[in-house]
Design a protein around this motif. Structure first.
Motif, PDB file in Angstrom:
ATOM      1  N   UNK A 147     -43.649  -2.556 -13.772  1.00  0.00           N
ATOM      2  CA  UNK A 147     -44.161  -3.523 -14.758  1.00  0.00           C
ATOM      3  C   UNK A 147     -43.281  -4.766 -14.824  1.00  0.00           C
ATOM      4  N   UNK A 148     -41.970  -4.579 -14.688  1.00  0.00           N
ATOM      5  CA  UNK A 148     -41.049  -5.716 -14.704  1.00  0.00           C
ATOM      6  C   UNK A 148     -41.305  -6.650 -13.530  1.00  0.00           C
ATOM      7  N   UNK A 149     -41.753  -6.085 -12.399  1.00  0.00           N
ATOM      8  CA  UNK A 149     -42.052  -6.913 -11.229  1.00  0.00           C
ATOM      9  C   UNK A 149     -43.195  -7.877 -11.527  1.00  0.00           C
ATOM     10  N   UNK A 150     -44.183  -7.417 -12.302  1.00  0.00           N
ATOM     11  CA  UNK A 150     -45.280  -8.311 -12.678  1.00  0.00           C
ATOM     12  C   UNK A 150     -44.753  -9.474 -13.517  1.00  0.00           C
ATOM     13  N   UNK A 151     -43.805  -9.196 -14.398  1.00  0.00           N
ATOM     14  CA  UNK A 151     -43.199 -10.239 -15.224  1.00  0.00           C
ATOM     15  C   UNK A 151     -42.459 -11.240 -14.344  1.00  0.00           C
ATOM     16  N   UNK A 152     -41.722 -10.751 -13.361  1.00  0.00           N
ATOM     17  CA  UNK A 152     -40.976 -11.649 -12.477  1.00  0.00           C
ATOM     18  C   UNK A 152     -41.939 -12.492 -11.636  1.00  0.00           C
ATOM     19  N   UNK A 153     -43.033 -11.894 -11.175  1.00  0.00           N
ATOM     20  CA  UNK A 153     -44.043 -12.673 -10.451  1.00  0.00           C
ATOM     21  C   UNK A 153     -44.633 -13.757 -11.351  1.00  0.00           C
ATOM     22  N   UNK A 154     -44.840 -13.415 -12.617  1.00  0.00           N
ATOM     23  CA  UNK A 154     -45.338 -14.404 -13.576  1.00  0.00           C
ATOM     24  C   UNK A 154     -44.332 -15.543 -13.736  1.00  0.00           C
ATOM     25  N   UNK A 155     -43.060 -15.209 -13.867  1.00  0.00           N
ATOM     26  CA  UNK A 155     -42.014 -16.224 -13.983  1.00  0.00           C
ATOM     27  C   UNK A 155     -42.029 -17.123 -12.752  1.00  0.00           C
ATOM     28  N   UNK A 156     -42.098 -16.499 -11.579  1.00  0.00           N
ATOM     29  CA  UNK A 156     -42.117 -17.259 -10.323  1.00  0.00           C
ATOM     30  C   UNK A 156     -43.281 -18.253 -10.316  1.00  0.00           C
ATOM     31  N   UNK A 157     -44.455 -17.784 -10.705  1.00  0.00           N
ATOM     32  CA  UNK A 157     -45.642 -18.646 -10.744  1.00  0.00           C
ATOM     33  C   UNK A 157     -45.466 -19.780 -11.748  1.00  0.00           C
ATOM     34  N   UNK A 158     -45.001 -19.469 -12.932  1.00  0.00           N
ATOM     35  CA  UNK A 158     -44.840 -20.495 -13.966  1.00  0.00           C
ATOM     36  C   UNK A 158     -43.761 -21.508 -13.595  1.00  0.00           C
ATOM     37  N   UNK A 159     -42.707 -21.060 -12.940  1.00  0.00           N
ATOM     38  CA  UNK A 159     -41.671 -21.990 -12.488  1.00  0.00           C
ATOM     39  C   UNK A 159     -42.226 -22.925 -11.418  1.00  0.00           C
ATOM     40  N   UNK A 160     -43.135 -22.424 -10.574  1.00  0.00           N
ATOM     41  CA  UNK A 160     -43.750 -23.282  -9.561  1.00  0.00           C
ATOM     42  C   UNK A 160     -44.614 -24.363 -10.205  1.00  0.00           C
ATOM     43  N   UNK A 161     -45.063 -24.100 -11.426  1.00  0.00           N
ATOM     44  CA  UNK A 161     -45.854 -25.092 -12.146  1.00  0.00           C
ATOM     45  C   UNK A 161     -44.980 -25.876 -13.135  1.00  0.00           C
ATOM     46  N   UNK A 162     -43.668 -25.744 -12.969  1.00  0.00           N
ATOM     47  CA  UNK A 162     -42.670 -26.499 -13.725  1.00  0.00           C
ATOM     48  C   UNK A 162     -42.574 -26.130 -15.202  1.00  0.00           C
ATOM     49  N   UNK A 163     -42.936 -24.897 -15.552  1.00  0.00           N
ATOM     50  CA  UNK A 163     -42.690 -24.451 -16.917  1.00  0.00           C
ATOM     51  C   UNK A 163     -41.173 -24.303 -17.070  1.00  0.00           C
ATOM     52  N   UNK A 164     -40.607 -24.908 -18.110  1.00  0.00           N
ATOM     53  CA  UNK A 164     -39.154 -24.823 -18.287  1.00  0.00           C
ATOM     54  C   UNK A 164     -38.678 -23.385 -18.537  1.00  0.00           C
ATOM     55  N   UNK A 194     -53.359 -29.278 -16.619  1.00  0.00           N
ATOM     56  CA  UNK A 194     -54.628 -29.991 -16.445  1.00  0.00           C
ATOM     57  C   UNK A 194     -54.397 -31.500 -16.377  1.00  0.00           C
ATOM     58  N   UNK A 195     -53.466 -31.986 -17.176  1.00  0.00           N
ATOM     59  CA  UNK A 195     -53.130 -33.412 -17.130  1.00  0.00           C
ATOM     60  C   UNK A 195     -52.527 -33.771 -15.770  1.00  0.00           C
ATOM     61  N   UNK A 196     -51.600 -32.935 -15.291  1.00  0.00           N
ATOM     62  CA  UNK A 196     -50.995 -33.168 -13.983  1.00  0.00           C
ATOM     63  C   UNK A 196     -52.042 -33.107 -12.871  1.00  0.00           C
ATOM     64  N   UNK A 197     -52.976 -32.175 -13.001  1.00  0.00           N
ATOM     65  CA  UNK A 197     -54.050 -32.052 -12.010  1.00  0.00           C
ATOM     66  C   UNK A 197     -54.874 -33.337 -11.964  1.00  0.00           C
ATOM     67  N   UNK A 198     -55.201 -33.881 -13.121  1.00  0.00           N
ATOM     68  CA  UNK A 198     -55.976 -35.130 -13.174  1.00  0.00           C
ATOM     69  C   UNK A 198     -55.200 -36.267 -12.515  1.00  0.00           C
ATOM     70  N   UNK A 199     -53.902 -36.334 -12.764  1.00  0.00           N
ATOM     71  CA  UNK A 199     -53.081 -37.381 -12.140  1.00  0.00           C
ATOM     72  C   UNK A 199     -53.035 -37.214 -10.631  1.00  0.00           C
ATOM     73  N   UNK A 200     -52.934 -35.987 -10.167  1.00  0.00           N
ATOM     74  CA  UNK A 200     -52.912 -35.724  -8.720  1.00  0.00           C
ATOM     75  C   UNK A 200     -54.246 -36.096  -8.090  1.00  0.00           C
ATOM     76  N   UNK A 201     -55.348 -35.719  -8.745  1.00  0.00           N
ATOM     77  CA  UNK A 201     -56.669 -36.070  -8.213  1.00  0.00           C
ATOM     78  C   UNK A 201     -56.851 -37.581  -8.159  1.00  0.00           C
ATOM     79  N   UNK A 202     -56.370 -38.275  -9.169  1.00  0.00           N
ATOM     80  CA  UNK A 202     -56.447 -39.742  -9.170  1.00  0.00           C
ATOM     81  C   UNK A 202     -55.612 -40.320  -8.031  1.00  0.00           C
TER      82      UNK A 202
END
Length: 115
Positions: free
Chosen positions: A42-59, A92-100
């Motif tokens: 179960x902890x591995x799922x949490x670490x995968x979540x952290x990895x994903x969120x860090x890739x999206x620049x969550x502090x 979503x805001x970042x996505x809009x900026x990237x699409x623009x």
């Protein structure tokens, strides 16, 4: 499961996992008799979540807040949802900026092709 095994299983460096640990992202991960982290499946799922969120620049500070709230139990569900909703809005805001930006580049390519 030890840090080395977690790192190998998830493709994250041991250094990164130790950094996350020191940052307080694993308050609910058990320790063995020697005081070492003993990660469960179960902890591995949490670490995968952290990895994903860090890739999206969550502090890390927000992830720490989520971890602490999670550790407090289901009474904090709405607070965690609010953190995730704010992050989703930021993405979503970042996505809009990237699409623009991509559309602008496509137009520039068309102009350059006609020069």
């Amino acid at each position: 499961m030890r840090v080395k095994q977690v790192a190998e299983n998830l493709g994250i460096s041991e250094h990164t996992i130790r950094y996350y640990d020191k940052a307080g992202l694993f308050p609910f991960v058990a320790r063995d008799d020697n005081g070492y982290r003993d990660f469960s499946e179960d902890d591995l799922f949490w670490i995968e979540f952290i990895k994903c969120m860090r890739q999206t620049h969550m502090p890390v500070s927000q992830l720490k807040e989520v971890a602490e709230l999670y550790d407090q139990g289901s009474a904090t569900k709405s607070q965690r949802q609010a953190i995730f909703a704010r992050h989703k809005e930021n993405l979503l805001h970042q996505k809009a900026l990237i699409e623009e930006g991509l559309a602008t580049l496509e137009n520039k390519f068309k102009i350059l092709e006609n020069e």
